[in-house]
Design a protein around this motif. Structure first.
Motif, mmCIF file in Angstrom:
data_model
loop_
_atom_site.group_PDB
_atom_site.id
_atom_site.type_symbol
_atom_site.label_atom_id
_atom_site.label_comp_id
_atom_site.label_asym_id
_atom_site.label_seq_id
_atom_site.Cartn_x
_atom_site.Cartn_y
_atom_site.Cartn_z
ATOM 1 N N TYR A 52 -0.578 12.591 0.639
ATOM 2 C CA TYR A 52 -0.225 11.208 0.369
ATOM 3 C C TYR A 52 0.700 10.653 1.439
ATOM 4 O O TYR A 52 0.562 9.518 1.882
ATOM 5 N N ILE B 285 1.190 4.168 -2.866
ATOM 6 C CA ILE B 285 1.018 5.603 -2.598
ATOM 7 C C ILE B 285 2.249 6.380 -3.068
ATOM 8 O O ILE B 285 2.141 7.446 -3.678
ATOM 9 N N TRP C 249 -0.878 4.692 -9.613
ATOM 10 C CA TRP C 249 -0.872 3.862 -8.405
ATOM 11 C C TRP C 249 0.068 2.672 -8.534
ATOM 12 O O TRP C 249 0.467 2.080 -7.556
ATOM 13 N N LEU D 60 2.173 17.497 -10.129
ATOM 14 C CA LEU D 60 1.442 17.399 -8.880
ATOM 15 C C LEU D 60 1.727 18.603 -8.001
ATOM 16 O O LEU D 60 2.870 18.984 -7.821
ATOM 17 N N VAL E 55 0.835 -1.202 0.000
ATOM 18 C CA VAL E 55 0.000 0.000 0.000
ATOM 19 C C VAL E 55 0.875 1.259 0.000
ATOM 20 O O VAL E 55 0.661 2.181 -0.814
ATOM 21 N N THR E 56 1.880 1.299 0.891
ATOM 22 C CA THR E 56 2.723 2.496 0.906
ATOM 23 C C THR E 56 3.502 2.627 -0.405
ATOM 24 O O THR E 56 3.730 3.737 -0.881
ATOM 25 N N ALA F 287 -0.025 7.447 3.838
ATOM 26 C CA ALA F 287 0.833 6.275 3.956
ATOM 27 C C ALA F 287 1.114 5.957 5.417
ATOM 28 O O ALA F 287 0.960 4.819 5.873
ATOM 29 N N LYS G 142 2.178 6.796 -6.678
ATOM 30 C CA LYS G 142 1.200 7.809 -7.058
ATOM 31 C C LYS G 142 1.785 9.228 -6.909
ATOM 32 O O LYS G 142 1.641 10.076 -7.791
ATOM 33 N N THR G 143 2.498 9.453 -5.785
ATOM 34 C CA THR G 143 3.048 10.791 -5.592
ATOM 35 C C THR G 143 4.205 11.057 -6.543
ATOM 36 O O THR G 143 4.394 12.181 -6.991
#
Lengths: 228, 238, 70, 223
Positions: free
Chosen positions: C14, B97, B106, C6, B93-94, C18, B100-101
């Motif tokens: 984000y 993320i 994703w 972004l 999950v991290t 996390a 994504k950033t």
């Protein structure tokens, strides 16, 4: 006379379920031990441990002078097992099955043909095992069990699917040559018949030995009591 | 319930981990091109490293089990893999993320570490169902150990193979000297905190399982109750 | 090159997500373990109750330790 | 060696008698090509797409073989019969992997020409020796993993599901290696050469997992 089987405090548990506990006995070479007891009493578990197929979870086992499970590799090949499962591939013929086992055991292929004749399967030996009657399967399995002329023969209800004539015909094979009879451990549900062939009788009840004595000192009623 | 040192370990974990996150937030300098988003690095990468090491440790413990056949080793191997799997969820999950950033998507198949981790995770996701599918506890332990050994060996191989395939586009190549001193320090503290977390959870889980086993044995003795207890977990019973 | 697409403060959201996910996962795990420990504690007090009742009960046969499987 | 020959002979004879694995694998493989044709809506493929389709098809068809590999032994007492013999247990692993390798070769003898006929644009002729080498390495990797995983899966409930689930992640490095190696071979307008790095990785993976499987196989057979 040498000792063939030596058990001390033998036990086997499947997780939390105890199938066998505290079995202590010795059996001289050439003798027959008959194991009585209702279904689920631990007879098959005992045979599988003696056959090196199952590790004991308690106690010590010596079979043919080898401590199990550490020296199991030395005992293998000197033990024969005739269980509920014939251990034959259904789609192969009896001859192919026996030839396969003969190669594994390093036995000459001629012995296969001899044995097939001896158990009366000579004519059907090349048909797939799946076409056999249950008695024929049992005879083929018996031939498989004695293929390598084992010193110790373990028999799980060997006469279950046999008519009396077939059982009698198999007897010399299972007993071995008269001058050097095999050591045998046989399970049985037949008090009279079992006692007749036993040297030593062992009665199991819920995994514990309920009776252990020379067969001559045991009555049929005592065996029958195990099942009540 | 409190096994030896478990309390001390828990306190140390909390102190180091909270400290690590604090210096990650306030002390570590902002990354030149990633800015604040790079801070996920101090969570994601230590998690991934600890989780993977946990899988490998599970394999080594399984070797011990096959050698000794003592079920305590199977329990240890199981718990190591179990904790790694839980941390693995956080890694994925991290990681997503972070992707994504950094790249606005994703998931990025060009990211070899993330992809290899997914493969390893998918493999270990079958570990628990496999245990459940084997009735006899002794066999279950043996098979689980074989699985754990094969899996433990697979972890580095998989990373090698996937990395060889993909072009390296990881935003931070740590260990190559590119990382400035403060960042490196923060990373090491985070790694230590994560390792402590793993150790704490591992000990906690082991103690719980052992206590539960003793409780069950006690119950059996008191109630003369031979009925097997219904299994709620795939953990080995001691 | 992606970084330009972004806005900066979205990035920090984000990051927070996390870390929060990690925290939540940990809490869920600890909650499950807490339930397990509570269940064990309940079982233990049940057994304690049982031993107390047995000790108080008069029949001698119940007290024989030999009756317990070893 | 005597033992290996006996085991292999039994294995292949059983397969010839029952025809439980190979025909199913072949039919499944060819069907997958047809499915790919409609799924992709392409009359022909080349390059990386062709490599991917070929590898994935072999993999999925091979899964049928994996699922059947130990079933006869489990259901008909073959494990016990083997364990009673005074022989090294490792041979069973080697024989199973060998048998599966043979099944995969049989599959490819039909499936690869069918692939060339149905979907492949460039044809097989341009780099046949290289293609055979890559397929051999792919088969070896699959056979090794499947012989190990199959032995685990066959003794579980839901074995048909668990076997592929465990095997597929383990096979991903094999898939990557084989697909990367096949891509230049199946390129339209002249085949490229084999990439030595990928060849080494694939070969090494087969070797490492082969040795590893042999090391951990014994405990799977005990009862």
């Amino acid at each position: 006379m040498t000792t063939a089987i030596e058990l001390a405090g033998l036990g086997r548990a499947y997780g939390e379920r105890v199938a066998l506990r505290d079995v202590t006995l010795t059996l001289e070479a050439g003798r027959t031990l008959v194991v009585f007891g209702p279904n689920g009493a631990g007879k098959s578990t005992l045979l599988r441990i003696l056959a090196t197929l199952l590790r004991p979870t308690a106690g010590t086992v010596r079979v043919l002078g080898c401590a199990l499970p550490r020296e199991a590799w030395r005992a293998r090949g000197r033990i024969g097992l005739l269980g509920h499962d014939p251990m034959l591939y259904r789609e192969l013929s009896a001859r192919q099955n026996l030839r396969y086992h003969a190669r594994l055991h390093g036995v000459a292929p001629e012995r296969v043909d001899e044995l097939l004749d001896a158990v009366g399967l000579g004519a059907r030996a090349d048909d797939p095992v799946s076409t056999y009657s249950r008695g024929m399967v049992q005879r083929a399995a018996a031939a498989r069990a004695v293929l390598h002329d084992p010193e110790l023969l373990l028999l799980d209800e060997p006469r279950a699917n046999l008519d009396p004539a077939a059982a009698a015909a198999l007897e010399p094979l299972l007993a071995g040559p008269p001058q050097r009879p095999r050591t045998r451990v046989v399970t049985s549900h037949d008090p009279a018949g079992g006692l007749a062939e036993a040297d030593v009788a062992l009665g199991l009840r819920a995994g514990r030995p309920a009776l252990l004595a020379p067969a001559a000192e045991v009555t049929v009623d005592e065996i029958g009591a195990l099942y009540r | 319930m409190h096994g030896k040192g478990l309390r001390g370990l828990s306190v140390a974990t909390i102190v180091v981990l909270v400290g690590a996150f604090a210096i990650a937030a306030f002390y570590a300098p902002l990354d030149a091109d990633q800015g604040f988003r790079q801070k996920i690095f101090y969570l994601h990468v230590p998690l991934a490293i600890v989780s993977l090491v946990g899988f490998i440790v599970g394999g080594l413990l399984a070797v011990q089990h096959l050698r000794s056949r003592a079920s305590i080793w199977d329990l240890r191997s199981y718990v190591a893999i179990h904790i790694s799997l839980i941390l693995g969820v956080a890694v994925l999950v991290t990681g997503a993320i972070w992707a994504k950033t950094s790249w606005g998507v994703w998931w990025l198949w060009d990211e070899p570490t993330l992809v290899s981790f997914l493969i390893v995770f998918l493999l270990y996701a079958t570990y628990t169902p496999m245990r459940f599918a084997i009735e006899d506890p002794e066999r279950q332990a043996r098979y689980a150990s074989v699985f754990a050994i094969a899996g433990g060996a697979f972890v580095p191989i998989c990373f090698g193979a996937v990395r060889a395939q993909e072009q390296e586009v990881h935003p931070q190549t740590f260990g190559s000297g590119e990382l400035p001193g403060p960042m490196w320090l923060t990373f090491l503290v985070s790694l230590a905190g994560m390792a402590l977390l793993f150790a704490t959870l591992y000990r906690f889980e082991i103690e719980t399982k052992l206590t539960r086993g003793r409780l069950r044995a006690l119950r059996r003795r008191l109630l003369d109750d031979d009925a097997p207890v219904q299994r709620r977990s795939a953990a080995p019973t001691i | 090159m992606f970084a330009d697409t972004l806005p900066g403060d979205q990035g920090s959201a984000y990051v927070a997500a996390a870390y929060l996910f990690f925290l939540a996962l940990l809490l869920v795990y600890l909650a499950i373990m807490g339930v397990r420990v509570a269940r064990m504690r309940r079982e233990l007090s049940e057994l304690e109750q049982l031993t107390r009742e047995r000790r108080d009960a008069p029949p001698a046969s119940e007290q024989e330790p030999e009756r317990l499987p070893t | 060696m005597r033992v290996l020959a006996a085991l292999l002979r039994k294995e292949l004879r059983l397969e010839l008698r029952t025809l439980e694995s190979v025909p199913g694998m072949i039919l499944f493989g060819v069907t997958i090509f047809v499915v790919f044709h409609f799924g992709l809506d392409r009359a022909s493929v080349e390059g990386d797409l062709a490599a991917g389709i070929l590898v994935v098809t072999i993999l999925f068809a091979g899964m049928l073989g994996l699922n059947r590999l130990y079933v006869a032994d489990e259901e008909q007492g073959g494990f016990d019969g083997f364990l009673l013999a005074p022989v090294d247990r490792t041979w069973l692993f080697v024989a199973k992997a060998g048998a599966l390798f043979a099944y995969l070769v049989a599959l490819e003898l039909v499936a690869v020409p069918a692939f060339a006929l149905l979907l492949l644009e460039p044809g097989l002729g341009q780099a046949l020796p290289e293609l055979l080498l890559v397929l051999a390495l792919l088969n070896a990797g699959f056979a090794i993993i499947a012989a190990l995983v199959g032995a685990i899966a066959v003794r579980t409930r839901a074995r048909d599901l668990l076997g592929p689930l465990i095997a597929l992640p383990l096979l991903i490095p094999v898939v990557i290696g084989a697909a990367r190696l096949l891509e230049p071979l199946l390129r339209e307008g002249g085949a490229g050469g084999l990439d030595a790095t990928w060849l080494a990785i694939l070969g090494l993976y087969d070797l490492v997992f082969g040795l590893l499987s042999i090391a951990v196989f014994d405990p799977l057979l005990e009862d």
